[in-house]
Design a protein around this motif. Structure first.
Motif, PDB file in Angstrom:
ATOM      1  N   THR A   2       0.792  -1.063  -0.116  1.00 59.58           N
ATOM      2  CA  THR A   2      -0.068   0.037   0.076  1.00 59.58           C
ATOM      3  C   THR A   2       0.837   1.155  -0.010  1.00 59.58           C
ATOM      4  O   THR A   2       1.961   1.168   0.207  1.00 59.58           O
ATOM      5  CB  THR A   2      -1.012  -0.168   1.142  1.00 59.58           C
ATOM      6  N   THR A   5       2.297   1.683   3.390  1.00 62.80           N
ATOM      7  CA  THR A   5       3.498   1.017   3.429  1.00 62.80           C
ATOM      8  C   THR A   5       4.797   1.208   2.699  1.00 62.80           C
ATOM      9  O   THR A   5       5.820   1.045   3.187  1.00 62.80           O
ATOM     10  CB  THR A   5       3.254  -0.662   3.394  1.00 62.80           C
ATOM     11  N   LEU A  59       6.340  -1.384  19.473  1.00 57.81           N
ATOM     12  CA  LEU A  59       6.074  -2.796  18.734  1.00 57.81           C
ATOM     13  C   LEU A  59       6.608  -4.164  19.542  1.00 57.81           C
ATOM     14  O   LEU A  59       7.490  -3.626  20.369  1.00 57.81           O
ATOM     15  CB  LEU A  59       7.293  -2.577  17.327  1.00 57.81           C
ATOM     16  N   ASP A  63       7.210  -9.569  17.114  1.00 59.35           N
ATOM     17  CA  ASP A  63       7.000  -9.008  15.985  1.00 59.35           C
ATOM     18  C   ASP A  63       8.426  -8.596  15.208  1.00 59.35           C
ATOM     19  O   ASP A  63       8.565  -8.926  13.950  1.00 59.35           O
ATOM     20  CB  ASP A  63       5.931  -7.873  15.831  1.00 59.35           C
ATOM     21  N   GLN A  72       9.757  -6.348   5.598  1.00 54.77           N
ATOM     22  CA  GLN A  72       9.109  -6.848   6.684  1.00 54.77           C
ATOM     23  C   GLN A  72       8.650  -6.085   7.936  1.00 54.77           C
ATOM     24  O   GLN A  72       7.887  -6.102   8.796  1.00 54.77           O
ATOM     25  CB  GLN A  72       9.685  -8.081   7.114  1.00 54.77           C
ATOM     26  N   THR A  75       5.936  -3.492   7.146  1.00 56.43           N
ATOM     27  CA  THR A  75       4.739  -4.227   7.274  1.00 56.43           C
ATOM     28  C   THR A  75       4.233  -4.489   8.891  1.00 56.43           C
ATOM     29  O   THR A  75       3.004  -3.960   9.101  1.00 56.43           O
ATOM     30  CB  THR A  75       4.574  -5.601   6.817  1.00 56.43           C
ATOM     31  N   VAL A  76       5.256  -4.623   9.662  1.00 55.22           N
ATOM     32  CA  VAL A  76       5.050  -4.908  11.144  1.00 55.22           C
ATOM     33  C   VAL A  76       4.552  -3.373  11.745  1.00 55.22           C
ATOM     34  O   VAL A  76       3.287  -3.052  12.359  1.00 55.22           O
ATOM     35  CB  VAL A  76       6.410  -5.157  12.019  1.00 55.22           C
ATOM     36  N   ALA A  78       3.477  -0.848   9.799  1.00 55.69           N
ATOM     37  CA  ALA A  78       2.045  -0.195   9.221  1.00 55.69           C
ATOM     38  C   ALA A  78       1.083  -1.057   9.977  1.00 55.69           C
ATOM     39  O   ALA A  78      -0.219  -0.320  10.260  1.00 55.69           O
ATOM     40  CB  ALA A  78       1.924  -0.848   7.637  1.00 55.69           C
ATOM     41  N   ALA A  79       1.189  -2.300  10.453  1.00 58.74           N
ATOM     42  CA  ALA A  79       0.012  -2.979  11.003  1.00 58.74           C
ATOM     43  C   ALA A  79       0.033  -2.133  12.568  1.00 58.74           C
ATOM     44  O   ALA A  79      -1.105  -2.019  13.096  1.00 58.74           O
ATOM     45  CB  ALA A  79       0.479  -4.418  11.592  1.00 58.74           C
ATOM     46  N   ALA A  80       1.000  -1.842  13.289  1.00 55.61           N
ATOM     47  CA  ALA A  80       1.107  -1.213  14.624  1.00 55.61           C
ATOM     48  C   ALA A  80       0.465   0.179  14.232  1.00 55.61           C
ATOM     49  O   ALA A  80      -0.298   0.659  15.373  1.00 55.61           O
ATOM     50  CB  ALA A  80       2.301  -1.148  14.921  1.00 55.61           C
ATOM     51  N   GLY A  82      -1.919   1.126  12.042  1.00 51.97           N
ATOM     52  CA  GLY A  82      -3.333   0.668  11.371  1.00 51.97           C
ATOM     53  C   GLY A  82      -3.354   1.353   9.937  1.00 51.97           C
ATOM     54  O   GLY A  82      -4.421   1.602   9.764  1.00 51.97           O
ATOM     55  N   SER A  83      -2.161   1.038   9.230  1.00 52.01           N
ATOM     56  CA  SER A  83      -2.436   1.525   7.905  1.00 52.01           C
ATOM     57  C   SER A  83      -2.827   0.221   6.873  1.00 52.01           C
ATOM     58  O   SER A  83      -2.465  -0.822   7.404  1.00 52.01           O
ATOM     59  CB  SER A  83      -0.926   2.023   7.446  1.00 52.01           C
TER      60      SER A  83
END
Length: 83
Positions: A2, A5, A59, A63, A72, A75-76, A78-80, A82-83
Motif C-alpha cells: 500500500t 507501507t 512494537l 514481531d 517486513q 509491514t509490522v 504499518a500494522a501497528a 493501523g495502515s
C-alpha cells in the motif's frame, strides 16, 4: 504494498541508513538488515527505538525480531499504526 507501507518502507530505509551509516541508495525493501555492514543487536534496537519514536507506537519484540528485511519491518510498523 500500500501507499502507506511504501512510505513507511522509505522511512525505515532512512532510519537504517542513519543508524548504521549506510548509503540509502544501497538499501532496498528486500535488504536483510542482518547483512548490512555495521549491524549488530544494539544498533538494531536503536533502529527499532527510532521507528517507534517516529510513528509513536510500541512494537512487540516477537514481531520485530521475527522479521529480517526492511519491507517486513515496514509491514509490522504499518500494522501497528493501523495502515
Amino acid at each position: 504494498m500500500t501507499r502507506a507501507t511504501t512510505e513507511i518502507t522509505t522511512s525505515v530505509i532512512e532510519i537504517v541508513a542513519d543508524v548504521l551509516g549506510a548509503d540509502v541508495a544501497d538499501l532496498r525493501p528486500d535488504t536483510d538488515l542482518r547483512t548490512v555492514e555495521g549491524a549488530d543487536s544494539i544498533k538494531v534496537l536503536r533502529i527499532i527505538a527510532r521507528i517507534e519514536q517516529r510513528y509513536d507506537v510500541e512494537l512487540d519484540d516477537e514481531d520485530v525480531f521475527g522479521v529480517s528485511t526492511v519491507e517486513q519491518v515496514a509491514t509490522v510498523v504499518a500494522a501497528a499504526v493501523g495502515s
